[in-house]
Design a protein around this motif. Sequence first.
Motif, PDB file in Angstrom:
ATOM      1  N   ASP A 151       1.044  -1.290  -0.048  1.00 42.32           N
ATOM      2  CA  ASP A 151      -0.108   0.033  -0.027  1.00 42.32           C
ATOM      3  C   ASP A 151       0.899   1.144  -0.087  1.00 42.32           C
ATOM      4  OD1 ASP A 151      -1.404   2.295   0.793  1.00 42.32           O
ATOM      5  OD2 ASP A 151      -3.130   0.807   1.610  1.00 42.32           O
ATOM      6  N   THR A 153       0.132   4.433   0.020  1.00 43.28           N
ATOM      7  CA  THR A 153      -0.211   5.631   0.493  1.00 43.28           C
ATOM      8  C   THR A 153       0.645   6.801   0.867  1.00 43.28           C
ATOM      9  OG1 THR A 153      -2.360   4.663   1.255  1.00 43.28           O
ATOM     10  CG2 THR A 153      -1.968   6.472   2.143  1.00 43.28           C
ATOM     11  N   LYS A 222       1.573   4.448   6.030  1.00 41.29           N
ATOM     12  CA  LYS A 222       0.300   4.839   5.087  1.00 41.29           C
ATOM     13  C   LYS A 222       0.219   6.354   5.573  1.00 41.29           C
ATOM     14  CE  LYS A 222      -1.298   0.081   5.056  1.00 41.29           C
ATOM     15  NZ  LYS A 222      -2.227  -0.756   5.310  1.00 41.29           N
TER      16      LYS A 222
END
Length: 260
Positions: A151, A153, A222
Amino acid sequence: MRFALGIEYDGSQYCGWQRQNNVVSVQETLEKALSKIANEPINVICAGRTDTGVSATNQVVHFDTHNVRKEVAWTLGVNTHLPKDIAVTWVKAVDETFHARFGATSRRYRYIIYNNPLRPAIFSTGLTFNHYPLDEKLMHKAAQFLVGEHDFTSFRTVHCQAPSAVRTIEHCQVSRQGNYLCIDVKGNAFLHHMIRNIAGSLMRVGRGQEEVEWIAEVLAAKNRCLAGVTAPANGLYFVDVTYPEKYQLPSSPLGPIFFN
């Protein structure tokens, strides 16, 4: 008929790839040139949309046309109607199953840094300048934490509209040739400003402002606020895109210029 085109461009004078109102884009400029040769309106779809100031050595697009033209018309002919900072590099007829964007299995970018106490004059618009000494070995070591499915992000802009931040990075390599550093990243797809945010973070490691493991911590958090600043657009190149072998598209050196 459907055609695939190889395109290269210097993005420094354009507001990105995508056609927009009241600004000059690479897409609009290319479509106007193609339309003159086709004698009908042409719309193109690209493999990867690039932001303002970002360049490409191997962008791939496709378009459909009702009119038959020789292949030389789609290369030499189109190039006569393009400005000097955009050029068609190859053309190939493809079947209707080919799609420049959705058919791509991977995309590859390179970020070029001129690392020297004094700024350059030659090629200055095609790279980013960092006068602090950068340790490319530490940057490469840190970059390995980004390889795999994660991820991302922490490395996308807050304005990114992608529904998911999960992407797969095949490789992330940092190398040096003299005063030039190259961050070479290949993955299935990328988020808005993802490469530039990775570059900005790796430069913090290379400068000694952060430890190598810091990249892993930022990735796991993130949280965009924890990563480095967004690196400038000049210096970023879209250098390659991969498609299934059945299409047998031409291959070209990745570039830019002196990088193999």
